[in-house]
Design a protein around this motif. Structure first.
Motif, PDB file in Angstrom:
ATOM      1  N   GLU A 106       0.812  -1.210   0.000  1.00 47.18           N
ATOM      2  CA  GLU A 106       0.000   0.000   0.000  1.00 47.18           C
ATOM      3  C   GLU A 106       0.851   1.268   0.000  1.00 47.18           C
ATOM      4  O   GLU A 106       0.438   2.303  -0.530  1.00 47.18           O
ATOM      5  CB  GLU A 106      -0.920   0.000   1.225  1.00 47.18           C
ATOM      6  CG  GLU A 106      -1.981  -1.097   1.191  1.00 47.18           C
ATOM      7  CD  GLU A 106      -2.830  -1.097   2.443  1.00 47.18           C
ATOM      8  OE1 GLU A 106      -2.420  -0.438   3.418  1.00 47.18           O
ATOM      9  OE2 GLU A 106      -3.884  -1.756   2.447  1.00 47.18           O
ATOM     10  N   LYS A 107       2.077   1.195   0.564  1.00 47.42           N
ATOM     11  CA  LYS A 107       2.884   2.410   0.721  1.00 47.42           C
ATOM     12  C   LYS A 107       4.213   2.382  -0.014  1.00 47.42           C
ATOM     13  O   LYS A 107       4.900   3.407  -0.073  1.00 47.42           O
ATOM     14  CB  LYS A 107       3.149   2.658   2.217  1.00 47.42           C
ATOM     15  CG  LYS A 107       1.888   2.905   3.025  1.00 47.42           C
ATOM     16  CD  LYS A 107       2.227   3.182   4.485  1.00 47.42           C
ATOM     17  CE  LYS A 107       0.972   3.464   5.302  1.00 47.42           C
ATOM     18  NZ  LYS A 107       1.282   3.737   6.733  1.00 47.42           N
ATOM     19  N   LEU A 108       4.600   1.231  -0.559  1.00 49.15           N
ATOM     20  CA  LEU A 108       5.915   1.123  -1.181  1.00 49.15           C
ATOM     21  C   LEU A 108       5.876   0.154  -2.351  1.00 49.15           C
ATOM     22  O   LEU A 108       5.265  -0.914  -2.258  1.00 49.15           O
ATOM     23  CB  LEU A 108       6.950   0.658  -0.147  1.00 49.15           C
ATOM     24  CG  LEU A 108       8.417   0.689  -0.563  1.00 49.15           C
ATOM     25  CD1 LEU A 108       8.875   2.130  -0.797  1.00 49.15           C
ATOM     26  CD2 LEU A 108       9.289   0.038   0.501  1.00 49.15           C
ATOM     27  N   SER A 109       6.525   0.547  -3.453  1.00 45.68           N
ATOM     28  CA  SER A 109       6.621  -0.311  -4.630  1.00 45.68           C
ATOM     29  C   SER A 109       8.058  -0.348  -5.129  1.00 45.68           C
ATOM     30  O   SER A 109       8.835   0.581  -4.893  1.00 45.68           O
ATOM     31  CB  SER A 109       5.712   0.202  -5.762  1.00 45.68           C
ATOM     32  OG  SER A 109       4.351   0.035  -5.452  1.00 45.68           O
ATOM     33  N   SER A 110       8.384  -1.429  -5.811  1.00 45.18           N
ATOM     34  CA  SER A 110       9.710  -1.577  -6.403  1.00 45.18           C
ATOM     35  C   SER A 110       9.572  -2.112  -7.814  1.00 45.18           C
ATOM     36  O   SER A 110       8.810  -3.044  -8.065  1.00 45.18           O
ATOM     37  CB  SER A 110      10.566  -2.537  -5.572  1.00 45.18           C
ATOM     38  OG  SER A 110      11.735  -2.920  -6.289  1.00 45.18           O
ATOM     39  N   GLN A 111      10.327  -1.516  -8.741  1.00 46.90           N
ATOM     40  CA  GLN A 111      10.419  -2.012 -10.106  1.00 46.90           C
ATOM     41  C   GLN A 111      11.884  -2.260 -10.414  1.00 46.90           C
ATOM     42  O   GLN A 111      12.690  -1.335 -10.415  1.00 46.90           O
ATOM     43  CB  GLN A 111       9.826  -1.011 -11.098  1.00 46.90           C
ATOM     44  CG  GLN A 111       8.319  -0.861 -10.983  1.00 46.90           C
ATOM     45  CD  GLN A 111       7.756   0.134 -11.977  1.00 46.90           C
ATOM     46  OE1 GLN A 111       8.462   1.000 -12.477  1.00 46.90           O
ATOM     47  NE2 GLN A 111       6.464   0.025 -12.249  1.00 46.90           N
ATOM     48  N   LEU A 112      12.235  -3.517 -10.643  1.00 40.36           N
ATOM     49  CA  LEU A 112      13.619  -3.907 -10.903  1.00 40.36           C
ATOM     50  C   LEU A 112      13.713  -4.552 -12.271  1.00 40.36           C
ATOM     51  O   LEU A 112      12.851  -5.337 -12.665  1.00 40.36           O
ATOM     52  CB  LEU A 112      14.126  -4.867  -9.833  1.00 40.36           C
ATOM     53  CG  LEU A 112      15.564  -5.369  -9.972  1.00 40.36           C
ATOM     54  CD1 LEU A 112      16.247  -5.466  -8.615  1.00 40.36           C
ATOM     55  CD2 LEU A 112      15.605  -6.733 -10.673  1.00 40.36           C
ATOM     56  N   SER A 113      14.804  -4.217 -13.008  1.00 43.34           N
ATOM     57  CA  SER A 113      15.029  -4.777 -14.328  1.00 43.34           C
ATOM     58  C   SER A 113      16.482  -5.202 -14.458  1.00 43.34           C
ATOM     59  O   SER A 113      17.387  -4.490 -14.019  1.00 43.34           O
ATOM     60  CB  SER A 113      14.690  -3.739 -15.414  1.00 43.34           C
ATOM     61  OG  SER A 113      14.962  -4.248 -16.705  1.00 43.34           O
ATOM     62  N   VAL A 114      16.699  -6.393 -15.033  1.00 43.55           N
ATOM     63  CA  VAL A 114      18.047  -6.886 -15.298  1.00 43.55           C
ATOM     64  C   VAL A 114      18.177  -7.136 -16.794  1.00 43.55           C
ATOM     65  O   VAL A 114      17.318  -7.773 -17.409  1.00 43.55           O
ATOM     66  CB  VAL A 114      18.334  -8.196 -14.527  1.00 43.55           C
ATOM     67  CG1 VAL A 114      19.733  -8.726 -14.884  1.00 43.55           C
ATOM     68  CG2 VAL A 114      18.221  -7.975 -13.024  1.00 43.55           C
ATOM     69  N   SER A 115      19.265  -6.605 -17.387  1.00 41.98           N
ATOM     70  CA  SER A 115      19.580  -6.867 -18.791  1.00 41.98           C
ATOM     71  C   SER A 115      20.981  -7.444 -18.882  1.00 41.98           C
ATOM     72  O   SER A 115      21.746  -7.405 -17.912  1.00 41.98           O
ATOM     73  CB  SER A 115      19.471  -5.584 -19.626  1.00 41.98           C
ATOM     74  OG  SER A 115      20.379  -4.598 -19.136  1.00 41.98           O
ATOM     75  N   TYR A 116      21.337  -7.968 -20.057  1.00 46.53           N
ATOM     76  CA  TYR A 116      22.600  -8.677 -20.232  1.00 46.53           C
ATOM     77  C   TYR A 116      23.337  -8.145 -21.452  1.00 46.53           C
ATOM     78  O   TYR A 116      22.756  -8.049 -22.538  1.00 46.53           O
ATOM     79  CB  TYR A 116      22.351 -10.180 -20.395  1.00 46.53           C
ATOM     80  CG  TYR A 116      21.680 -10.801 -19.201  1.00 46.53           C
ATOM     81  CD1 TYR A 116      22.420 -11.432 -18.208  1.00 46.53           C
ATOM     82  CD2 TYR A 116      20.289 -10.747 -19.052  1.00 46.53           C
ATOM     83  CE1 TYR A 116      21.802 -11.998 -17.106  1.00 46.53           C
ATOM     84  CE2 TYR A 116      19.663 -11.319 -17.947  1.00 46.53           C
ATOM     85  CZ  TYR A 116      20.427 -11.935 -16.988  1.00 46.53           C
ATOM     86  OH  TYR A 116      19.816 -12.482 -15.892  1.00 46.53           O
ATOM     87  N   ASP A 117      24.623  -7.815 -21.276  1.00 48.17           N
ATOM     88  CA  ASP A 117      25.436  -7.400 -22.408  1.00 48.17           C
ATOM     89  C   ASP A 117      25.600  -8.602 -23.336  1.00 48.17           C
ATOM     90  O   ASP A 117      26.059  -9.665 -22.897  1.00 48.17           O
ATOM     91  CB  ASP A 117      26.802  -6.910 -21.927  1.00 48.17           C
ATOM     92  CG  ASP A 117      27.625  -6.319 -23.052  1.00 48.17           C
ATOM     93  OD1 ASP A 117      28.101  -7.101 -23.908  1.00 48.17           O
ATOM     94  OD2 ASP A 117      27.814  -5.092 -23.080  1.00 48.17           O
ATOM     95  N   PRO A 118      25.249  -8.461 -24.613  1.00 51.52           N
ATOM     96  CA  PRO A 118      25.288  -9.627 -25.505  1.00 51.52           C
ATOM     97  C   PRO A 118      26.693 -10.142 -25.796  1.00 51.52           C
ATOM     98  O   PRO A 118      26.847 -11.294 -26.229  1.00 51.52           O
ATOM     99  CB  PRO A 118      24.619  -9.107 -26.783  1.00 51.52           C
ATOM    100  CG  PRO A 118      24.810  -7.629 -26.734  1.00 51.52           C
ATOM    101  CD  PRO A 118      24.748  -7.258 -25.284  1.00 51.52           C
ATOM    102  N   VAL A 119      27.715  -9.320 -25.553  1.00 51.91           N
ATOM    103  CA  VAL A 119      29.092  -9.727 -25.831  1.00 51.91           C
ATOM    104  C   VAL A 119      29.788 -10.225 -24.570  1.00 51.91           C
ATOM    105  O   VAL A 119      30.319 -11.337 -24.520  1.00 51.91           O
ATOM    106  CB  VAL A 119      29.901  -8.570 -26.458  1.00 51.91           C
ATOM    107  CG1 VAL A 119      31.358  -8.983 -26.663  1.00 51.91           C
ATOM    108  CG2 VAL A 119      29.270  -8.134 -27.776  1.00 51.91           C
ATOM    109  N   THR A 120      29.787  -9.426 -23.503  1.00 50.80           N
ATOM    110  CA  THR A 120      30.512  -9.782 -22.276  1.00 50.80           C
ATOM    111  C   THR A 120      29.705 -10.667 -21.351  1.00 50.80           C
ATOM    112  O   THR A 120      30.259 -11.284 -20.445  1.00 50.80           O
ATOM    113  CB  THR A 120      30.912  -8.518 -21.514  1.00 50.80           C
ATOM    114  OG1 THR A 120      29.717  -7.839 -21.054  1.00 50.80           O
ATOM    115  CG2 THR A 120      31.715  -7.586 -22.397  1.00 50.80           C
TER     116      THR A 120
END
Length: 296
Positions: A106-120
């Protein structure tokens, strides 16, 4: 993230370490929707829906959690996890492309995203904490369950290289299972966007079990979570430690029918209660008061 989301993240990680079973023909395409009831200390805390969509080349998977029972009394908690990427023929069997995790009270939200370098193959994450009503930016210090004495350091790059997220790990090991032919030991390197850990364990021979009056032929997998970086062992992160046990159907569908995790806080269990390939109604009603799930 609160007890419910913490347990969900651990469950997903342990699900990724499902180990081995007698060789089965690889599924060319699969589309699963499954409903689970999550209980902690014998009390229902949430309903969970898992979707698994796979082709020979790609995967998409989601997990949705909706609090009820004991957990809903303390927080109106919703959580959604999603991952997608490529299926490959070697290594961890998957190349993750994106991972997303969103939880909200009700009082707190989180949005997390993880991406990946296609080479390393370095995993990179971003997270936004905010008030879901006003949009005001928040920090980890605003979380009522955060009692750390000091800020945790970011996970270094070398510990975010050649890792998988919890959703990719689940898909990757299911692919490994389809090509395996005996009991094995395993180790899965996982980065969830803020912490780095390994899931390690062993598998056992198939056997029959009865859960919720239904008999299943399953593979028992015993595993544990080994913290690597980003954990405060002296405080609340102790809930991440502990042993887990997964029961996986010994057939081509590879469905988790029970997930059990124990730690210093108690024992949590997720039981499969609906297979929406057979009956779509529970998935259509998911998150509503009419959802077909065990009641306390």
């Amino acid at each position: 993230m609160g007890v419910g989301v913490r347990y969900l993240a651990i469950s997903c990680a342990l699900m990724s370490a499902l180990g081995s079973m007698p060789a089965a023909r690889a599924a060319q395409e699969q589309d699963e929707r499954l409903i689970y009831v999550m209980q902690f200390g014998g009390l229902t805390v949430a309903d969970v829906m898992i979707t698994l969509a796979e082709t020979p080349a790609k995967y998409q998977s989601t997990i949705k959690l909706r609090a009820r029972g004991l957990l809903a009394r303390f927080a109106s908690l919703n959580a959604d996890l999603a991952g997608e990427g490529k299926v490959v023929g070697d290594g961890l069997k998957v190349v993750p492309e994106t991972y997303r995790r969103h939880w909200s009270t009700e009082k707190l939200s989180s949005q997390l995203s993880v991406s990946y370098d296609p080479v390393t193959r370095v995993a990179m994450s971003t997270e936004r904490l905010f008030n879901p009503i006003t949009g005001e930016a928040k920090s980890n210090d605003d979380a009522p369950w955060n009692r750390r004495k000091m800020a945790m350091k970011p996970v270094p790059e070398d510990k975010r290289t050649s890792v998988v997220d919890p959703m990719a790990a689940l898909i990757g090991v299911r692919q490994l299972i389809r090509g395996s032919s005996g009991q094995i030991s395993f180790k899965m390197p996982i980065y969830d966007g803020s912490r780095r850990y390994d899931v390690v364990g062993t598998t056992e021979a198939p056997r029959e079990v009865t859960i919720n009056d239904q008999t299943h032929r399953v593979i028992t997998v015993k595993g544990r979570l080994d913290p690597v970086f980003g954990f405060d062992e002296s405080l609340q992160d102790r809930v991440h430690a502990g042993d887990g046990k997964i029961l996986l159907t010994a057939d081509e569908r590879l469905l988790p029918v029970q997930i059990m995790i124990g730690n210093s806080l108690g024992v949590g269990v997720m039981n499969l209660v609906a297979d929406c390939r057979r009956d779509p109604a529970p998935c259509e009603a998911f998150g509503q008061e009419t959802a077909q799930a065990v009641k306390n």
